[in-house]
Design a protein around this motif. Structure first.
Motif, PDB file in Angstrom:
ATOM      1  N   VAL A 192      18.600   1.705   9.236  1.00 34.57           N
ATOM      2  CA  VAL A 192      18.341   0.288   9.443  1.00 34.57           C
ATOM      3  C   VAL A 192      18.368  -0.421   8.096  1.00 34.57           C
ATOM      4  N   GLY A 193      19.098  -1.511   7.993  1.00 36.14           N
ATOM      5  CA  GLY A 193      19.074  -2.294   6.767  1.00 36.14           C
ATOM      6  C   GLY A 193      17.706  -2.934   6.605  1.00 36.14           C
ATOM      7  N   GLY A 194      17.072  -2.738   5.457  1.00 38.12           N
ATOM      8  CA  GLY A 194      15.733  -3.276   5.295  1.00 38.12           C
ATOM      9  C   GLY A 194      15.551  -3.928   3.950  1.00 38.12           C
ATOM     10  N   ARG A 195      14.497  -4.763   3.825  1.00 33.14           N
ATOM     11  CA  ARG A 195      14.166  -5.326   2.526  1.00 33.14           C
ATOM     12  C   ARG A 195      12.651  -5.371   2.380  1.00 33.14           C
ATOM     13  N   LEU A 196      12.245  -5.344   1.096  1.00 35.36           N
ATOM     14  CA  LEU A 196      10.813  -5.364   0.802  1.00 35.36           C
ATOM     15  C   LEU A 196      10.283  -6.770   0.978  1.00 35.36           C
ATOM     16  N   GLU A 197       9.021  -6.874   1.441  1.00 40.02           N
ATOM     17  CA  GLU A 197       8.410  -8.190   1.528  1.00 40.02           C
ATOM     18  C   GLU A 197       8.189  -8.691   0.115  1.00 40.02           C
ATOM     19  N   ALA A 198       8.417  -9.914  -0.111  1.00 37.25           N
ATOM     20  CA  ALA A 198       8.141 -10.536  -1.411  1.00 37.25           C
ATOM     21  C   ALA A 198       8.659 -11.953  -1.353  1.00 37.25           C
ATOM     22  N   ALA A 199       8.203 -12.760  -2.286  1.00 31.92           N
ATOM     23  CA  ALA A 199       8.802 -14.073  -2.466  1.00 31.92           C
ATOM     24  C   ALA A 199       9.138 -14.215  -3.935  1.00 31.92           C
ATOM     25  N   PRO A 200      10.319 -14.400  -4.387  1.00 30.48           N
ATOM     26  CA  PRO A 200      11.537 -14.562  -3.600  1.00 30.48           C
ATOM     27  C   PRO A 200      11.897 -13.283  -2.840  1.00 30.48           C
ATOM     28  N   PRO A 201      12.790 -13.370  -1.839  1.00 31.42           N
ATOM     29  CA  PRO A 201      13.127 -12.212  -1.000  1.00 31.42           C
ATOM     30  C   PRO A 201      13.399 -10.976  -1.830  1.00 31.42           C
ATOM     31  N   GLY A 202      12.786  -9.849  -1.416  1.00 34.16           N
ATOM     32  CA  GLY A 202      12.733  -8.653  -2.235  1.00 34.16           C
ATOM     33  C   GLY A 202      13.958  -7.776  -2.131  1.00 34.16           C
ATOM     34  N   GLU A 203      13.835  -6.616  -2.748  1.00 37.62           N
ATOM     35  CA  GLU A 203      14.932  -5.667  -2.847  1.00 37.62           C
ATOM     36  C   GLU A 203      15.435  -5.231  -1.480  1.00 37.62           C
ATOM     37  N   VAL A 204      16.729  -4.920  -1.429  1.00 36.50           N
ATOM     38  CA  VAL A 204      17.381  -4.572  -0.178  1.00 36.50           C
ATOM     39  C   VAL A 204      17.780  -3.099  -0.189  1.00 36.50           C
ATOM     40  N   GLY A 205      17.699  -2.456   0.954  1.00 34.81           N
ATOM     41  CA  GLY A 205      18.126  -1.065   1.017  1.00 34.81           C
ATOM     42  C   GLY A 205      18.302  -0.632   2.466  1.00 34.81           C
ATOM     43  N   VAL A 206      18.236   0.671   2.697  1.00 37.09           N
ATOM     44  CA  VAL A 206      18.419   1.236   4.028  1.00 37.09           C
ATOM     45  C   VAL A 206      17.212   2.108   4.363  1.00 37.09           C
ATOM     46  N   MET A 217      12.540   7.223   5.333  1.00 38.36           N
ATOM     47  CA  MET A 217      12.946   7.195   3.933  1.00 38.36           C
ATOM     48  C   MET A 217      13.647   5.883   3.641  1.00 38.36           C
ATOM     49  N   LEU A 218      13.093   5.122   2.675  1.00 42.10           N
ATOM     50  CA  LEU A 218      13.714   3.874   2.252  1.00 42.10           C
ATOM     51  C   LEU A 218      14.549   4.151   1.022  1.00 42.10           C
ATOM     52  N   ARG A 219      15.805   3.757   1.067  1.00 39.77           N
ATOM     53  CA  ARG A 219      16.675   3.942  -0.090  1.00 39.77           C
ATOM     54  C   ARG A 219      17.111   2.565  -0.563  1.00 39.77           C
ATOM     55  N   LEU A 220      16.584   2.144  -1.714  1.00 40.58           N
ATOM     56  CA  LEU A 220      16.944   0.834  -2.240  1.00 40.58           C
ATOM     57  C   LEU A 220      18.205   0.955  -3.071  1.00 40.58           C
ATOM     58  N   PHE A 221      19.070  -0.051  -2.982  1.00 41.19           N
ATOM     59  CA  PHE A 221      20.377   0.063  -3.612  1.00 41.19           C
ATOM     60  C   PHE A 221      20.321   0.025  -5.122  1.00 41.19           C
ATOM     61  N   SER A 222      19.248  -0.523  -5.674  1.00 42.38           N
ATOM     62  CA  SER A 222      19.190  -0.641  -7.123  1.00 42.38           C
ATOM     63  C   SER A 222      18.229   0.398  -7.668  1.00 42.38           C
ATOM     64  N   ALA A 223      18.701   1.208  -8.635  1.00 43.12           N
ATOM     65  CA  ALA A 223      17.844   2.252  -9.205  1.00 43.12           C
ATOM     66  C   ALA A 223      16.701   1.660 -10.003  1.00 43.12           C
ATOM     67  N   GLN A 224      16.850   0.406 -10.425  1.00 45.87           N
ATOM     68  CA  GLN A 224      15.765  -0.231 -11.189  1.00 45.87           C
ATOM     69  C   GLN A 224      14.819  -1.004 -10.290  1.00 45.87           C
ATOM     70  N   ARG A 245      16.777   3.986  -5.471  1.00 43.84           N
ATOM     71  CA  ARG A 245      15.346   4.188  -5.550  1.00 43.84           C
ATOM     72  C   ARG A 245      14.877   4.606  -4.174  1.00 43.84           C
ATOM     73  N   ARG A 246      14.051   5.653  -4.081  1.00 41.52           N
ATOM     74  CA  ARG A 246      13.653   6.142  -2.756  1.00 41.52           C
ATOM     75  C   ARG A 246      12.144   6.049  -2.585  1.00 41.52           C
ATOM     76  N   ALA A 247      11.743   5.736  -1.368  1.00 37.75           N
ATOM     77  CA  ALA A 247      10.309   5.654  -1.081  1.00 37.75           C
ATOM     78  C   ALA A 247      10.088   6.066   0.359  1.00 37.75           C
ATOM     79  N   GLN A 248       8.928   6.646   0.634  1.00 34.80           N
ATOM     80  CA  GLN A 248       8.608   7.016   2.008  1.00 34.80           C
ATOM     81  C   GLN A 248       7.897   5.850   2.676  1.00 34.80           C
ATOM     82  N   VAL A 249       8.268   5.622   3.925  1.00 36.01           N
ATOM     83  CA  VAL A 249       7.742   4.478   4.665  1.00 36.01           C
ATOM     84  C   VAL A 249       7.052   4.970   5.920  1.00 36.01           C
ATOM     85  N   ARG A 250       5.808   4.540   6.115  1.00 37.10           N
ATOM     86  CA  ARG A 250       5.116   4.856   7.360  1.00 37.10           C
ATOM     87  C   ARG A 250       5.424   3.747   8.350  1.00 37.10           C
TER      88      ARG A 250
END
Lengths: 327, 167
Positions: A179-193, A203-210, A247-252
Motif C-alpha cells: 500500500v502506498g503510504g505517507r507519514l503524518e506531518a505538516a507539511p505532508p510527510g515522507e512517502v513510501g510503501v 513493514m514501511l519502506r520509505l523511498f528516501s534513505a535520509q 528507510r525501513r520501519a515496522q508499523v503496527r
C-alpha cells in the motif's frame, strides 16, 4: 483397478502433471485464463457463503455473550434457557454492530468518503496463509475491483474479485499486499510503501534513505490505488539501514485483521486528499509528533529557496494566502 | 467409485470448503484454523483407498484454489498427494482407533508445509518461518480433533451409499 499399485501410481503421476500444467498456465503474468472460472465459482458459491456467514455470525455472538461476561447469571437463568439467552445475545449482537457502524461512519465522515457498509461472511485460506475475506456485497451493490475497504479503525484492504452478490478483499496485512503510504506531518510527510506481513507488524519502506521517521508516528494511505488519507498504522520501531536505498520501519496496524466484522467499501471520494484529517486527535498523554527539522544556521544565503536570505519557514504550503498550515 | 458415491463426495467437499471459510474461520481459536477440507480428503483416503483419495484430493484442491488466491492446481497437487498417501495407509489403520488420528496429524503437518513451500516457490511471498512455526502445529492439533468425527462419518456414509463396495 483399485488395488493395482502400478495403475494407481500412473493415475497419481497423471494428476500431478495436470496440476503442474494448471499452475504453469495460471502463473503466467497478466490475466489468467482461469479467472473467469474463479469468478464463476465465486458467483455460484456466493449465496451459500452469505447464508452460512449469517449463521456463523449469529452463533459466534451467542457464544461470546455467554462465556464472555456473566457466566453466573447465565447459569441462574438456565431455567428459562432458550428465550432469555437468545434475547441477551441478540441485543449484544445488535449493540456490537451499531458500535462498529458508528466508528465506520465517524472515519468516513472525517475523510468525506462515500462508503457502502458490508459484513464479512467468510475468511479466506482453506489451507492457511492468505489474508482475504469475502463480503456480502457485490457488483449489484455498486462494488467494483480495486475499491478501498475500510473500517472504523482504518485501512482494511482492497477489493480483488467481484460477483453479483459478494466480493473478495485482499487484506492490507497479506504478504502480497503493498500500500502506498505517507507519514503524518505538516507539511505532508515522507512517502513510501507499506508491505503486509501476516500477523507480524507491517513493514514501511520509505523511498528516501535520509527520511526522518520516529516511533509513534502514524502512517496514512498516499492515494495511488487506495483512497488517500486512510489511517494504516503506527510506527513501532525504526530499522537502522546503513547503506540502504530506503528507510525501513515496522508499523503496527490500527485494524485487527483477525476479527473483522462490519466494514465499508469506498465507492466514491470527495474532491482532494483529506490529508491527516481522518487520523484521530492525539490522546493527551501520547508522545507528540517529532518537531520539524532544525533550521540550518544563518549563513546569509537563501537556504529555503524562497527568494530572500531569511531562514524561516514562511512558505505558503497549502495555497491559502498565508504561511500557516491550517487544515 | 460409484456414481452416487462420487456425487455425495463432491457435495461433502463443497460443504467442507464452505464450512471452513465461514463457520470455522470465525471461531475465536488460538493459533491456526482447522483444515476441514484436508481432514475430509485424508478420511476418504483412509476409508476408500488411494484412488478415491487422490481423486477427491484433486477435486477439493481445485475448489480451494478457485476460491482463494493461490495458483490453480497448487492445492490440487498438495491434496491429491495427501489423499494418495492416506489411501496407502488404509490397511495399516484398519483396526486401530488411534492410528487414523496419527495419520491425520502427520499428513496435516506435511500438507500445510508443502503448500507453504510451493506458494513460496511460485513467487507468492507467504508463510514466513515464524508464521509457519505457529500455524503448523496448532492447525494439525485441530485437525486431529476433527478426525474422530470425520473419519467414521465418511466410513458410515460410504457403507450406506455403496454397500457392495469391496476393497
Amino acid at each position: 483397478m483399485n488395488r493395482d499399485p502400478r495403475r494407481l501410481r500412473l493415475l497419481l503421476v497423471l494428476l500431478v502433471l495436470v496440476a503442474l500444467a494448471l499452475i504453469t498456465i495460471d502463473q503466467r503474468g497478466g490475466r489468467s485464463p482461469f479467472d473467469n472460472l474463479r469468478d464463476g465459482t465465486a458467483a455460484v458459491l456466493g449465496p451459500f457463503q452469505r447464508g452460512l456467514g449469517a449463521v456463523a455470525g449469529a452463533v459466534g455472538n451467542i457464544g461470546g455473550g455467554i462465556t464472555g461476561r456473566d457466566a453466573r447469571r447465565a447459569e441462574r437463568l438456565r431455567i428459562e434457557v432458550d428465550r432469555l439467552q437468545q434475547e441477551v445475545a441478540a441485543r449484544d449482537a445488535q449493540g456490537a454492530t451499531e458500535q462498529q457502524l458508528a466508528a465506520l461512519y465517524g472515519l468516513t465522515g472525517a475523510g468525506q468518503y462515500r462508503t457502502r457498509a458490508a459484513r464479512v461472511i467468510a475468511y479466506g485460506g482453506s489451507l492457511g496463509f492468505e489474508w482475504t475475506v469475502t463480503l456480502d456485497v457485490g457488483s449489484g451493490d455498486g462494488i467494483a475491483e480495486d475499491m478501498t475497504v475500510v473500517n472504523g479503525d482504518g485501512l482494511v484492504g482492497r477489493v480483488t474479485r467481484v460477483t453479483p452478490t459478494t466480493s473478495q478483499v485482499l487484506l492490507a496485512n497479506d504478504a502480497s499486499s503493498s500500500v502506498g503510504g505517507r507519514l503524518e506531518a505538516a507539511p505532508p510527510g515522507e512517502v513510501g510503501v507499506v508491505d503486509g506481513a501476516g500477523q507480524s507488524p507491517m513493514m514501511l519502506r520509505l523511498f528516501s534513505a535520509q527520511a526522518q521517521v520516529t516511533e509513534g508516528q502514524r502512517v496514512v494511505t498516499f492515494g495511488s490505488t487506495y483512497v488517500p488519507g486512510v489511517p494504516i498504522g503506527e510506527v513501532v520501531s525504526v530499522e537502522a539501514t546503513p547503506g540502504s536505498l530506503e528507510r525501513r520501519a515496522q508499523v503496527r496496524p490500527f485494524v485487527d485483521y483477525s476479527s473483522l466484522d462490519i466494514v465499508g467499501v469506498v465507492v466514491e471520494l470527495a474532491e482532494g486528499d483529506p490529508g491527516d484529517a481522518v487520523l484521530p486527535p492525539r490522546p493527551p498523554d501520547a508522545p507528540p509528533p517529532p518537531p520539524p527539522p532544525e533550521a540550518p544556521p544563518d549563513d546569509g544565503g537563501d537556504n529555503d529557496g524562497d527568494g530572500d536570505n531569511n531562514d524561516d519557514n514562511n512558505d505558503d504550503n497549502n495555497s491559502d494566502g498565508d504561511s500557516g498550515d491550517d487544515g | 467409485m460409484s456414481g452416487r458415491l462420487a456425487v455425495v463426495t463432491a457435495l461433502l467437499v463443497v460443504a467442507a470448503v464452505l464450512l471452513q471459510v465461514t463457520v470455522l474461520a470465525r471461531l475465536p481459536l488460538p493459533g491456526a484454523d482447522p483444515h476441514l477440507v484436508l481432514v475430509l480428503v485424508v478420511a476418504v483416503g483412509l476409508v476408500r483407498g488411494p484412488a478415491d483419495g487422490m481423486l477427491t484430493g484433486f477435486g477439493a484442491g481445485l475448489l480451494v484454489d478457485l476460491l482463494g488466491v493461490s495458483a490453480l492446481g497448487l492445492a490440487a497437487l498438495v491434496l491429491c498427494v495427501t489423499g494418495y498417501v492416506a489411501g496407502l495407509l488404509m490397511d495399516e489403520v484398519e483396526r486401530s482407533t488411534v492410528a487414523p488420528l496419527l495419520v491425520v496429524g502427520g499428513l496435516s503437518l506435511a500438507a500445510t508445509l508443502l503448500y507453504a513451500v510451493l506458494t513460496g516457490l511460485t513467487g507468492d511471498p507467504r508463510g514466513t518461518v515464524g508464521a509457519l512455526a505457529r500455524a503448523l502445529p496448532s492447525g494439525a492439533a485441530y485437525d486431529v480433533v476433527l478426525a474422530p468425527f470425520v473419519v467414521p462419518g465418511v466410513a458410515a456414509l460410504s457403507r450406506r451409499i455403496d454397500p457392495d463396495w469391496q476393497d
